[in-house]
Design a protein around this motif. Structure first.
Motif, mmCIF file in Angstrom:
data_model
loop_
_atom_site.group_PDB
_atom_site.id
_atom_site.type_symbol
_atom_site.label_atom_id
_atom_site.label_comp_id
_atom_site.label_asym_id
_atom_site.label_seq_id
_atom_site.Cartn_x
_atom_site.Cartn_y
_atom_site.Cartn_z
ATOM 1 N N ASP A 11 0.835 -1.194 0.000
ATOM 2 C CA ASP A 11 0.000 0.000 0.000
ATOM 3 C C ASP A 11 0.877 1.253 0.000
ATOM 4 N N SER A 13 2.582 2.266 -2.638
ATOM 5 C CA SER A 13 3.686 2.154 -3.596
ATOM 6 C C SER A 13 3.366 2.781 -4.947
ATOM 7 N N SER A 151 5.890 2.500 3.426
ATOM 8 C CA SER A 151 4.493 2.158 3.165
ATOM 9 C C SER A 151 3.608 2.482 4.367
ATOM 10 N N GLU A 170 -3.666 -3.129 6.240
ATOM 11 C CA GLU A 170 -3.037 -1.816 6.404
ATOM 12 C C GLU A 170 -2.753 -1.492 7.868
ATOM 13 N N TYR A 180 6.311 -7.912 2.749
ATOM 14 C CA TYR A 180 7.447 -7.388 1.989
ATOM 15 C C TYR A 180 8.473 -8.495 1.733
#
Length: 220
Positions: A11, A13, A151, A170, A180
């Motif tokens: 989120d 990016s 992020s 999130e 990641y």
């Protein structure tokens, strides 16, 4: 068949921004294009995705196992494909750009599993989505690599500015960090094109520079 290009990343990016820029770029070159975005959120196929992301099945992403959650997202894509863009996919001259695709399951759901089970999950995922239920496999996957700390900062800033409630992905910093790691592993294993969103000092790169790298990677 159409050329299907998936753009994914954590989120913040820039997936939506870069997807739209690629659509504009291809349109200006006279290509037929179609932009997709997953999850569909407002679509009927995303009911269980919405339930999951809002925390109705548990506030922690890992409360719903990787396989069950993957099915939710896959069926959203399946419904969208069957009711909307399957005809576009049959057109050889069309470029279909997907803001997130199966690649998102290969990041956010893979991250829930111990590393020794990652290969088994990826094999299951590709077989399930592209063979069992018959979704088109992407021709290329562009992964927008962004440090999870950056992020998280962008997610928090967006939430504060817009009042948007964070979904369970999130809101969970541990999940983002694990995702990641999963993304880097999957990118190397499956040959995704990694586009770096930050410079060596951790600063965000210019949108134009990131887009130039995408165009170059795709040979457009």
């Amino acid at each position: 068949m159409a050329k299907l290009i998936a753009i994914d990343g954590l989120d913040g990016s820039g997936k939506e921004t870069q997807s739209k820029r690629l659509i504009k770029y291809l349109t200006e070159k006279g290509k037929k294009v179609r932009l997709l975005s997953f999850p569909t959120y407002d679509g009927r196929g995303s009911t269980f995705v919405d339930i999951y992301l809002k925390g109705e099945l548990g506030k922690n992403p890992e409360d719903t196992n990787a396989y069950a959650a993957s099915v939710f997202f896959a069926l959203d894509r399946y419904y969208s494909y069957r009711t909307d863009w399957s005809k576009d996919y049959l057109d050889d001259d069309t470029y279909i750009i997907a803001n997130r695709y199966t690649s998102a399951n290969a990041v956010h759901q893979l991250s829930k599993l111990p590393r020794e089970k990652w290969n088994d999950f990826l094999e299951w995922l590709w077989d399930f989505e592209f063979k069992k239920i018959g979704l088109p496999a992407p021709d290329r996957v562009i992964y927008l690599e962004m440090n999870p700390k950056v992020s998280m900062s962008l997610i928090n800033s967006r939430s504060e500015q817009t009042g948007r409630v964070k979904d369970i992905h999130e809101a969970d910093n541990t999940h983002l960090t694990k995702s990641y790691s999963a993304a880097l592993y999957t990118s190397e294993k499956l040959g995704w094109d990694i586009i770096h969103c930050c410079d060596d000092e951790g600063n965000l790169r210019a949108i134009n520079d990131i887009f130039a790298d995408i165009v170059n990677a795709l040979g457009l």
